[in-house]
Design a protein around this motif. Structure first.
Motif, PDB file in Angstrom:
ATOM      1  N   PRO A 102      11.590  14.484   1.096  1.00  0.00           N
ATOM      2  CA  PRO A 102      10.800  13.285   1.162  1.00  0.00           C
ATOM      3  C   PRO A 102       9.513  13.637   1.863  1.00  0.00           C
ATOM      4  O   PRO A 102       9.334  14.251   2.770  1.00  0.00           O
ATOM      5  CB  PRO A 102      11.598  12.361   1.496  1.00  0.00           C
ATOM      6  CG  PRO A 102      12.635  12.997   2.376  1.00  0.00           C
ATOM      7  CD  PRO A 102      12.927  14.326   2.038  1.00  0.00           C
ATOM      8  N   GLU A 103       8.629  12.392   1.621  1.00  0.00           N
ATOM      9  CA  GLU A 103       7.240  12.607   2.034  1.00  0.00           C
ATOM     10  C   GLU A 103       7.080  11.667   3.657  1.00  0.00           C
ATOM     11  O   GLU A 103       6.610  12.269   4.491  1.00  0.00           O
ATOM     12  CB  GLU A 103       6.489  11.419   1.256  1.00  0.00           C
ATOM     13  CG  GLU A 103       5.056  11.147   1.680  1.00  0.00           C
ATOM     14  CD  GLU A 103       4.513  10.141   0.435  1.00  0.00           C
ATOM     15  OE1 GLU A 103       3.335  10.321   0.115  1.00  0.00           O
ATOM     16  OE2 GLU A 103       5.048   9.124   0.211  1.00  0.00           O
ATOM     17  N   ASP A 104       8.213  10.835   3.710  1.00  0.00           N
ATOM     18  CA  ASP A 104       8.053  10.105   5.098  1.00  0.00           C
ATOM     19  C   ASP A 104       9.481  10.735   5.792  1.00  0.00           C
ATOM     20  O   ASP A 104      10.328  10.135   5.646  1.00  0.00           O
ATOM     21  CB  ASP A 104       8.101   8.428   4.778  1.00  0.00           C
ATOM     22  CG  ASP A 104       8.136   7.993   6.146  1.00  0.00           C
ATOM     23  OD1 ASP A 104       8.190   8.252   7.101  1.00  0.00           O
ATOM     24  OD2 ASP A 104       7.559   6.564   5.897  1.00  0.00           O
ATOM     25  N   LEU A 109       0.709  -1.136  -0.191  1.00  0.00           N
ATOM     26  CA  LEU A 109      -0.100   0.170   0.111  1.00  0.00           C
ATOM     27  C   LEU A 109       0.887   1.352   0.070  1.00  0.00           C
ATOM     28  O   LEU A 109       2.194   1.285   0.476  1.00  0.00           O
ATOM     29  CB  LEU A 109      -0.852   0.125   1.271  1.00  0.00           C
ATOM     30  CG  LEU A 109      -1.890  -1.086   1.577  1.00  0.00           C
ATOM     31  CD1 LEU A 109      -2.661  -0.929   2.402  1.00  0.00           C
ATOM     32  CD2 LEU A 109      -2.465  -1.481   0.024  1.00  0.00           C
ATOM     33  N   SER A 110       0.317   2.351  -0.366  1.00  0.00           N
ATOM     34  CA  SER A 110       0.923   3.570  -0.217  1.00  0.00           C
ATOM     35  C   SER A 110       0.691   4.315   0.677  1.00  0.00           C
ATOM     36  O   SER A 110      -0.100   3.742   1.487  1.00  0.00           O
ATOM     37  CB  SER A 110       0.457   4.509  -1.649  1.00  0.00           C
ATOM     38  OG  SER A 110      -0.719   5.055  -1.266  1.00  0.00           O
ATOM     39  N   LEU A 111       1.410   5.257   1.259  1.00  0.00           N
ATOM     40  CA  LEU A 111       1.371   5.984   2.601  1.00  0.00           C
ATOM     41  C   LEU A 111      -0.091   6.340   2.732  1.00  0.00           C
ATOM     42  O   LEU A 111      -0.637   6.172   4.008  1.00  0.00           O
ATOM     43  CB  LEU A 111       2.122   7.050   2.436  1.00  0.00           C
ATOM     44  CG  LEU A 111       2.480   7.874   3.906  1.00  0.00           C
ATOM     45  CD1 LEU A 111       3.149   6.767   4.715  1.00  0.00           C
ATOM     46  CD2 LEU A 111       3.236   8.886   3.569  1.00  0.00           C
ATOM     47  N   GLY A 118       1.208   7.891  -7.908  1.00  0.00           N
ATOM     48  CA  GLY A 118       2.318   7.508  -8.715  1.00  0.00           C
ATOM     49  C   GLY A 118       3.259   8.806  -8.433  1.00  0.00           C
ATOM     50  O   GLY A 118       4.253   8.972  -8.944  1.00  0.00           O
ATOM     51  N   ARG A 119       3.055   9.604  -7.896  1.00  0.00           N
ATOM     52  CA  ARG A 119       3.617  11.056  -7.755  1.00  0.00           C
ATOM     53  C   ARG A 119       5.052  10.963  -6.777  1.00  0.00           C
ATOM     54  O   ARG A 119       6.030  11.248  -7.452  1.00  0.00           O
ATOM     55  CB  ARG A 119       2.799  12.166  -6.905  1.00  0.00           C
ATOM     56  CG  ARG A 119       1.503  12.441  -7.965  1.00  0.00           C
ATOM     57  CD  ARG A 119       0.608  13.403  -7.013  1.00  0.00           C
ATOM     58  NE  ARG A 119       0.228  12.748  -6.016  1.00  0.00           N
ATOM     59  CZ  ARG A 119      -0.416  13.137  -4.901  1.00  0.00           C
ATOM     60  NH1 ARG A 119      -0.803  14.480  -4.935  1.00  0.00           N
ATOM     61  NH2 ARG A 119      -0.998  12.490  -3.798  1.00  0.00           N
ATOM     62  N   THR A 120       4.780  10.138  -5.607  1.00  0.00           N
ATOM     63  CA  THR A 120       5.865   9.947  -4.916  1.00  0.00           C
ATOM     64  C   THR A 120       6.826   8.946  -5.719  1.00  0.00           C
ATOM     65  O   THR A 120       8.282   9.304  -5.662  1.00  0.00           O
ATOM     66  CB  THR A 120       5.553   9.099  -3.660  1.00  0.00           C
ATOM     67  OG1 THR A 120       4.895  10.200  -2.858  1.00  0.00           O
ATOM     68  CG2 THR A 120       6.761   8.675  -2.739  1.00  0.00           C
ATOM     69  N   GLU A 121       6.526   8.071  -6.314  1.00  0.00           N
ATOM     70  CA  GLU A 121       7.482   7.320  -7.272  1.00  0.00           C
ATOM     71  C   GLU A 121       8.047   7.877  -8.044  1.00  0.00           C
ATOM     72  O   GLU A 121       9.315   7.676  -8.314  1.00  0.00           O
ATOM     73  CB  GLU A 121       6.518   6.229  -7.842  1.00  0.00           C
ATOM     74  CG  GLU A 121       5.884   5.120  -6.982  1.00  0.00           C
ATOM     75  CD  GLU A 121       6.686   3.907  -6.650  1.00  0.00           C
ATOM     76  OE1 GLU A 121       7.731   3.743  -7.360  1.00  0.00           O
ATOM     77  OE2 GLU A 121       6.446   3.485  -5.473  1.00  0.00           O
ATOM     78  N   LEU A 122       7.469   8.842  -8.921  1.00  0.00           N
ATOM     79  CA  LEU A 122       8.030   9.809  -9.670  1.00  0.00           C
ATOM     80  C   LEU A 122       9.160  10.579  -8.910  1.00  0.00           C
ATOM     81  O   LEU A 122      10.373  10.669  -9.586  1.00  0.00           O
ATOM     82  CB  LEU A 122       6.992  10.796 -10.550  1.00  0.00           C
ATOM     83  CG  LEU A 122       7.535  11.732 -11.400  1.00  0.00           C
ATOM     84  CD1 LEU A 122       8.155  11.073 -12.931  1.00  0.00           C
ATOM     85  CD2 LEU A 122       6.592  12.808 -11.748  1.00  0.00           C
TER      86      LEU A 122
HETATM   87  N1  LIG Z   1       6.492  -1.019  -1.969  1.00  0.00           N
HETATM   88  C1  LIG Z   1       5.528  -1.041  -2.893  1.00  0.00           C
HETATM   89  N2  LIG Z   1       5.311  -2.071  -3.289  1.00  0.00           N
HETATM   90  C2  LIG Z   1       4.152  -2.187  -4.310  1.00  0.00           C
HETATM   91  N3  LIG Z   1       3.637  -1.251  -4.784  1.00  0.00           N
HETATM   92  C3  LIG Z   1       3.737   0.045  -4.252  1.00  0.00           C
HETATM   93  C4  LIG Z   1       4.783   0.257  -3.187  1.00  0.00           C
HETATM   94  N4  LIG Z   1       4.937   1.474  -2.939  1.00  0.00           N
HETATM   95  C5  LIG Z   1       4.022   2.193  -3.789  1.00  0.00           C
HETATM   96  N5  LIG Z   1       3.196   1.094  -4.426  1.00  0.00           N
HETATM   97  C6  LIG Z   1       2.290   1.481  -5.399  1.00  0.00           C
HETATM   98  O1  LIG Z   1       2.568   2.466  -6.267  1.00  0.00           O
HETATM   99  C7  LIG Z   1       1.525   3.378  -6.547  1.00  0.00           C
HETATM  100  C8  LIG Z   1       2.147   4.845  -6.485  1.00  0.00           C
HETATM  101  O2  LIG Z   1       2.282   5.148  -5.175  1.00  0.00           O
HETATM  102  P1  LIG Z   1       2.949   6.537  -4.714  1.00  0.00           P
HETATM  103  O3  LIG Z   1       3.166   6.393  -3.442  1.00  0.00           O
HETATM  104  O4  LIG Z   1       4.072   6.757  -5.758  1.00  0.00           O
HETATM  105  O5  LIG Z   1       1.484   7.360  -5.127  1.00  0.00           O
HETATM  106  P2  LIG Z   1       1.347   9.109  -4.853  1.00  0.00           P
HETATM  107  O6  LIG Z   1       0.710   9.696  -5.776  1.00  0.00           O
HETATM  108  O7  LIG Z   1       2.363   9.610  -4.118  1.00  0.00           O
HETATM  109  O8  LIG Z   1       0.271   8.573  -3.505  1.00  0.00           O
HETATM  110  P3  LIG Z   1       0.338   9.115  -2.008  1.00  0.00           P
HETATM  111  O9  LIG Z   1      -0.616  10.195  -2.062  1.00  0.00           O
HETATM  112  O10 LIG Z   1      -0.111   7.631  -1.451  1.00  0.00           O
HETATM  113  O11 LIG Z   1       1.818   9.431  -1.644  1.00  0.00           O
HETATM  114  C9  LIG Z   1       0.493   2.892  -5.852  1.00  0.00           C
HETATM  115  O12 LIG Z   1      -0.462   2.315  -6.586  1.00  0.00           O
HETATM  116  C10 LIG Z   1       1.115   2.166  -4.722  1.00  0.00           C
HETATM  117  O13 LIG Z   1       0.164   1.118  -4.453  1.00  0.00           O
END
Ligand SMILES: Nc1ncnc2c1ncn2[C@@H]1O[C@H](COP(=O)(O)OP(=O)(O)OP(=O)(O)O)[C@@H](O)[C@H]1O
Ligand SMILES: Nc1ncnc2c1ncn2[C@@H]1O[C@H](COP(=O)(O)OP(=O)(O)OP(=O)(O)O)[C@@H](O)[C@H]1O
Ligand SMILES: [Mg+2]
Ligand SMILES: [Mg+2]
Lengths: 294, 329, 507, 329
Positions: free
Chosen positions: C334-336, C141-143, C291-295
């Motif tokens: 970072p977020e966390d 799950l995401s944060l 997917g913003r954090t991932e980016l």
């Molecule tokens: N460790 C992980 N393993 C599997 N999937 C993950 C992992 N971390 C994030 N994800 C998935 O990757 C996707 C993008 O997550 P991300 O954290 O980038 O989103 P975000 O836009 O930053 O949202 P948030 O508001 O939750 O931070 C989500 O669908 C999440 O479930």
């Protein structure tokens, strides 16, 4: 006036040294002016034994007899001790060191005795496997060398030697695995004192006692029991009691200025003994009474 | 941190006074010099261990490295006939290489340090034993390397050279750990690798460097130890030395959770452990109790230290170190 | 139902709470607000039995306590959503929600009833509008999703008092909306609620009574109609606040940061392209898990990019690690925070100097005096509340910890900065300061991406908004088109008429 | 989790097939039965270790406990003349007490598990050696306890009773770990102790229970091992067994960071390790290489497993387990 102290430093914890300790005790009863002690290094390692001796010298010990963990290569360390106090070696010699004398047996000779027992047990020849704690250790090498020398030219062959790092579980497993690997082996040799009882137990469980000959070293109670029972062909024992007793007396005499006990070549060989069914009872009762301190 | 070290120093002084009272020979120059020599030998690789522990890892293969490299060193100079200077370089280079491999496995392949170095413990020991066919490696009679022997096992003004080497290494490492950029990074990585990475620290390099320092220094120590024992039975040489090293580091205030420790602490920890060994022999305590005495003192030392800390910040939680438990190693 | 009388709590050198009286009645929603470090979380931890007060008395259902234990609190029907996540990554969602209260079978064997667990958790997730199943592994799950799990945990307790310590800090609008609805339902069912948030409009909407803390003391209580933005802010910080948006001094300059076709592990089949100019603050909005954090992680070199290019100031840059990014002047907040932002055991000074330690070093040796000086000046300019720069970050409040993360980067020369939820858990006063800082940086020619789930913030602070949906950019908005409605439509993947126009003007 | 175990099973089958091809006697009933016996002996305390590892701790005193309790057990029945049933109870009670002490030191006094159990390793070994004055504890020739021997070292239909005991214990522990609330809490505590505490779990009790289970079960295993070797030299008996146990647990998928692992995995890990030992003997590999083979296979096994996992979630970060590094043990 302070008593003089003599120390017997052994090479590791083993029941074998309990018998030597009995000899030391006997010597103590005859040497009231001395404080005799038997010292174990906490691990069977050259460095630890060396430190133990350094500490003993620092603590004021007047003479030391040592069964060096690694006599061949510890010459200088032994010399360092010998410079400070009279030093004797036992069990395994360091002939090039400045030790005053060596009291003990020769492992090669013991091995030859065992080889004799094997040949006697297998008149028609056969294959043997040896079991030992540390195959590379000097005492193991010399015993194996003696066995091989005695078997040379006969139809008996020592095909393998398995090591177990002095781990009883592995010692037993090695026997089991050997039996599984080559069920038609003819004899097994227990080179360290605990190897023979492990062989005995495995063969007993497998119902092979008597079919596969057992030859051992040293005087573990199970080994002696097996010899008595006839399932162990024989065992070659040393005489650590004499080493402890004679050695201590010798050191005391030396400190008092009597150097007559030391032969010119510095070697006091206490021969080993071959124990078979015929003489096992006598040996056992003698051993018992010695340990009991009589 | 200083207070912790002071407590340890006090403990050493108390133990020393008691032993000296019972047996005054404890303070005889020869005994002090012998003990100093062993402090030098064990101190070298305990310091090495501290670096890895501070990085949040652990190095369990210390004892096996000491055995393998000791065997190699003696073989190189006694049998192969290499000049000892070259052999020293070869041995330290192998040590550095081992550290590099451990570090790479931990960082690039994400393996746990405990697993990597446990395998190292098994593999190096096995190689050492196979290399010599379980035979003892040592010098032939009369074989002598005067310069090497003087450098490693000699004494100047009664001070063993191993102790001098230890003091110099400790000084250098203290500067590296407590004053240099690398030391700061190491603490940061040990405390929280992810946050360190987000701060732009190349955490992998820092961790690998910690293992390289550890194994390189252990290789250096292995030469001193080899020249002290002058004979190495590969099956038993250095057995359990990793435990000595870890014990010295932990006694000296390193936390196995990473990110904590000081060089002075490790030095004092090593001294305490060696004084204890000396005490067992000097006071005629059965050597079978040697281990028990060591274990008991480590337990009491660490416990007393924690209770002191807890007492000072009294009112705190009953847990002396209320770190989140997920961090418990 | 619950009464705290004269509660004080001191930490070495800090008075966190000073004779605070606090009570909650059944069916009442009490808002608890205050600046960072005002003592909100500490007060709630005392309620939850996690921290023991130094002095004071606690009355729960007529029984008096010196201090509660976690067990007492749970037995007394208190459910607690902590400010920081307290979840188990090795369990699934249902396991986390019901931890400590698993339905059992098998009598003394105390075996878990898996089916009952799933059945029990399913409706709670539905009630919160969660898009994941009860048997999903938590680690995936995401944060924000995890924060929902945390809330579900409290709901599953059937509590009589629910403490929510900043439950919305990483939730987006729609989830927040649902949460507020759930709060209303609970209230109707006679449950007492304590609601802590720095998002004052939420407080305004759902609270019956608001208690304001400042420096560990209660400085005011607002009831009913008096619960208003301005009033709350004045009590909290003792003055009025400027509006969020500070217009740039000059129009944005040339393109500074260009993200071109970047793919990340979360959505390997989708790519993101976006550009930021000098002096521009681009808000990056989206739903949970967009997917913003991932980016951000990929751009900053923490994770490997699967594909794509980065250009800074027109030149291609290869970024393989955070170090590369930092050397290029590209930074990430970072977020966390607790996990990635700061080293909580280290001092403020060490944290601030960490990315640029070489600047404070001579021949590899650290010049501690120079380090402390630099940290001191950052502490002053950001208003970090701490006894000194040698204070460990651990003992700072969440907001002040966040300022330390910012100080780390501001002590260097940024070219482009990515803020991931920059004001998560930061009080309004400090928020204003951070927004002003961002603008100041932008005016100095820095390109800024601000990832935020706080709609107020996205709309209030950005010069332009980019919205992401499931790993891809779903639209751009120019200032003229900013509205909650528009952002939301794009966030759920719909298009809007205005979007085309915005795209035309922005690209 | 299941996939991980499958990989291990595959590895065992591959190794087994290779060995059986080279030496068909590998599959002979007697060899299988012998190997099964050792799997039982080593499996018992490997399972015990797994509990502590999952709780986020480590138990290094396994080998020393096996030595001390083995000596005590044999002394009680062979010399003191206690009925063996009573002796079994006494020994297990001592084991439980040890676990309790370890657990209390770790939880109530906040000591690190590594430190506590390292001290245990030293102290118990010391006591064992002092207890027998370094003499070997064993039975007199012909001394026999038929029921006890049948129960511990006997075989039914060719299946050693130690293996049966192991299977039963594994089954019970599997239910406890994977189905019971206690197991759930253990996983929770191991992963995040603070969060578990906030959830109202009495984390201290859970942790203490893990140590109690570990040491109690190890005590149980020590009886089987003592009856297998029938003679115990306190200085060497059980040396390094903690490493076997940890290796089996880690091979079986337990993480030293806590919160991960399965009973099936540990069972398979134990089997692999014992097959390796068997292989060294059956293929006539020099016994000096025993350690090296073990280390090599653990390294390859863990590595392959991690790479597989990483491959499955391909594109992920190079670190297979991207846990925050502060958690690295
Ligand atoms: N460790 C992980 N393993 C599997 N999937 C993950 C992992 N971390 C994030 N994800 C998935 O990757 C996707 C993008 O997550 P991300 O954290 O980038 O989103 P975000 O836009 O930053 O949202 P948030 O508001 O939750 O931070 C989500 O669908 C999440 O479930
Ligand atoms: N464990 C601790 N040790 C020392 N000081 C602490 C500790 N926990 C909190 N404090 C201090 O107590 C004060 C109150 O902190 P608290 O976390 O309650 O603030 P808060 O109102 O929740 O702030 P935020 O909005 O930033 O979360 C702060 O000054 C903080 O530094
Ligand atoms: Mg707070
Ligand atoms: Mg995010």
């Amino acid at each position: 006036q302070e008593k003089k102290s003599l120390a017997f430093v052994v090479n590791g914890a083993s029941d074998f040294w309990k018998i030597a300790e009995a000899g030391v005790k006997k010597a103590q009863s005859e040497l009231p002016k001395y404080e005799l002690s038997l010292k174990y290094p906490e691990q069977s390692a050259a460095a630890i034994q060396q430190r133990l001796m350094d500490d003993l010298v620092a603590a004021g010990t007047d003479a030391i007899m040592v069964s060096a963990v690694d006599p061949k290569t510890s010459t200088e360390a032994l010399d360092r001790i010998a410079k400070q106090v009279p030093l004797f070696t036992t069990d395994s010699d360091a002939p090039n060191s400045k030790r005053l004398a060596y009291i003990g047996s020769s492992n090669v000779e013991l091995g030859k005795d065992a080889g004799g027992l094997i040949k006697k047990a297998l008149p028609n020849g056969g294959k043997c496997v040896g079991f030992v704690g540390l195959p590379g250790a000097d005492n193991a090498r010399e015993r194996i060398e003696g066995i091989k020398a005695a078997l040379a030219g006969s139809k008996v062959e020592l095909v393998d030697v398995r090591g177990d790092d002095i781990d009883q579980t592995r010692a037993k497993r090695n026997v089991e695995d050997t039996l599984a690997k080559s069920p038609n082996i003819d004899c097994m040799v227990g080179i360290y004192s605990y190897n023979t009882p492990r062989i005995y137990e495995v063969l007993k469980e497998a119902g092979q006692l008597g079919k596969i000959k057992i030859i051992g070293f040293d005087e573990d109670p199970i080994t002696l029991g097996g010899v008595k029972e006839g399932t162990i062909s024989g065992t070659v024992v040393q005489n650590p009691y004499e080493w402890g007793y004679k050695g201590m007396k010798l050191m005391a005499a030396y400190l008092e200025g009597d150097k007559s006990g030391i032969p010119a070549n510095g070697l006091i060989i206490v021969p080993g003994q071959v124990i078979e069914k015929s003489n096992v009872d006598k040996f056992e009762s003698e051993l018992k009474s010695r340990i009991a301190g009589k | 941190m200083l207070k912790k070290d002071l407590g340890l120093l006090l403990l050493i002084l108390i133990v020393g006074t008691i032993v000296a009272t019972i047996n005054p020979r404890f303070l005889s120059p020869i005994n002090l010099s012998n003990t100093a020599n062993l402090i030098g030998l064990f101190g070298l690789f305990s310091l090495a261990q501290a670096f890895v522990i501070i990085s949040g890892g652990i190095e369990l293969s210390v004892g096996s490295i000491i055995a393998l490299l000791g065997v190699v060193f003696i073989d190189l100079i006694a049998n192969v006939g290499l000049h000892w200077g070259v052999a020293v370089i070869v041995v330290i280079a192998i040590g550095i290489l081992m550290g590099m491999v451990h570090g790479l496995l931990v960082t690039k392949l994400g393996m746990q340090p405990f697993v990597v170095t446990l395998c190292g413990l098994l593999i190096y020991r096995g190689i050492a034993r196979f290399y010599t066919q379980d035979a003892t490696a040592g010098f032939a009679f009369g074989q002598s390397f005067p310069t090497l022997e003087w450098l490693t096992a000699g004494r100047s003004f009664g001070v063993p050279h191993s102790t001098i080497a230890f003091a110099i290494v400790a000084l250098i490492l203290a500067v590296v750990l407590h004053r240099s950029v690398y030391g700061r990074y190491l603490f940061a990585v040990g405390k929280n690798e992810e946050a360190a990475r987000y701060s732009g620290i190349r955490t992998d390099r820092i961790t690998i460097a910690a293992y390289v320092i550890c194994c390189g220094l252990t290789a250096f120590a292995s030469i001193f130890i080899a020249m002290y024992t002058r004979s190495i039975s590969p099956a038993s040489h250095g057995n359990f030395y990793e435990l000595y090293a870890i014990a010295a580091a932990v006694l000296g205030g390193c936390s196995l959770r990473g990110g904590e420790g000081s060089i002075l602490g490790v030095v004092l920890g090593t001294i305490l452990l060696q004084v204890l060994q000396n005490l067992v022999n000097l006071l005629g305590i059965p050597s079978s109790l040697n281990f028990a005495v060591m274990g008991g003192v480590i337990l009491i030392g660490v416990l007393a230290d924690q209770q002191l800390v807890a007492y000072r910040q009294r009112g705190g939680a009953p847990r002396a170190a209320p770190a989140p438990a997920a961090l418990q190693s | 139902m619950l009464d705290l009388v004269g509660i004080s709590k001191t930490y070495p050198g800090v008075v966190a709470l000073d004779r605070v009286d606090f009570s909650v009645a059944p069916g009442e929603v009490v808002g608890l607000i205050g600046e960072n470090g005002a003592g909100k979380s500490t007060l709630m931890k005392i309620l939850g039995g996690v921290v023991a007060p130094t002095s004071g008395a606690i009355q729960l259902d007529g029984r008096g306590y010196q201090a509660l234990t976690v067990g007492d609190a749970i037995a007394g029907g208190i459910a607690f959503v902590h400010q920081e996540l307290n979840l188990f990554e090795n369990l699934d969602v249902a396991g986390n929600v019901l931890i400590g209260r698993e339905p059992l079978w098998g009598g003394p064997l105390r075996l878990m009833d898996r089916a009952a667990m799933i059945a029990q958790v399913q409706p709670i997730l539905a009630r919160l509008g969660a898009d994941f199943a009860p048997d999903a592994p938590l680690a995936e799950l995401s944060l924000a999703q995890m924060q929902l799990v945390e809330i579900a945990k409290a709901l599953a307790l059937d509590a009589r008092l629910v403490i929510l310590d900043e439950p919305t800090s990483s939730l987006t609008l729609s989830e927040t909306e649902r949460l507020l609805r759930v709060i209303a339902e609970l209230k109707a069912g006679g449950v007492g609620i304590v609601f802590i948030s720095h998002r004052l409009h939420e407080v305004e909407r759902c609270c019956d009574r608001v208690v304001v803390l400042r420096d560990g003391r209660v400085v005011g209580t607002l009831v009913g109609a008096r619960i208003q933005h301005e009033e709350m802010i004045r009590l909290m910080i003792g003055r009025d606040l400027r509006s969020l948006y500070i217009p740039p001094q000059s129009p944005p300059g040339s393109v500074m940061l260009e993200i071109d076709g970047v793919r990340t592990a979360a959505f390997p089949e989708r790519s993101v392209s976006l550009t930021v100019r000098r002096g521009e603050i681009v808000g990056l909005a989206g739903l949970v898990g967009a997917g913003r954090t991932e980016l951000a992680r990929a751009v900053f070199g923490i994770d490997k990019m699967l594909a794509g290019k980065l250009r800074l100031d027109g030149g291609d840059v290869a970024i393989n690690s955070a170090r590369d990014a930092i050397d290029q002047g590209l930074y990430l907040v970072p977020e966390d925070r607790k996990r990635s932002g700061v080293l909580i055991d280290m001092s403020i000074a060490s944290n601030i100097s960490l990315p640029d330690l070489a600047a404070d070093a001579r021949a590899f040796l650290i010049d501690t005096a120079a380090e402390a000086d630099r940290a001191e000046s950052q502490k002053r300019s950001l208003g970090i509340r701490a006894p000194g720069v040698a204070t460990p970050v651990k003992s700072l409040s969440g907001g002040n910890q966040q300022k330390v993360v910012l100080a780390k980067w501001l002590a260097m020369r940024p070219r482009a900065l990515i803020f991931d939820e920059p004001t998560r858990g930061i009080d309004v006063g400090a928020k204003g300061e951070i927004y002003a800082l961002m603008r100041q940086l932008a005016d100095g020619g820095v390109a800024i991406i601000m990832i935020s789930s706080d709609m107020e913030e996205v709309i209030g602070v950005s010069d332009r908004i980019v919205v992401m949906h499931e790993g891809a950019v779903s639209g751009h908005l120019a200032r003229a088109d900013f509205s909650e409605q528009n952002v939301l439509l794009l966030a759920v993947g719909k298009t809007i008429a205005a979007e085309r126009a915005a795209a035309g003007s922005a690209a």
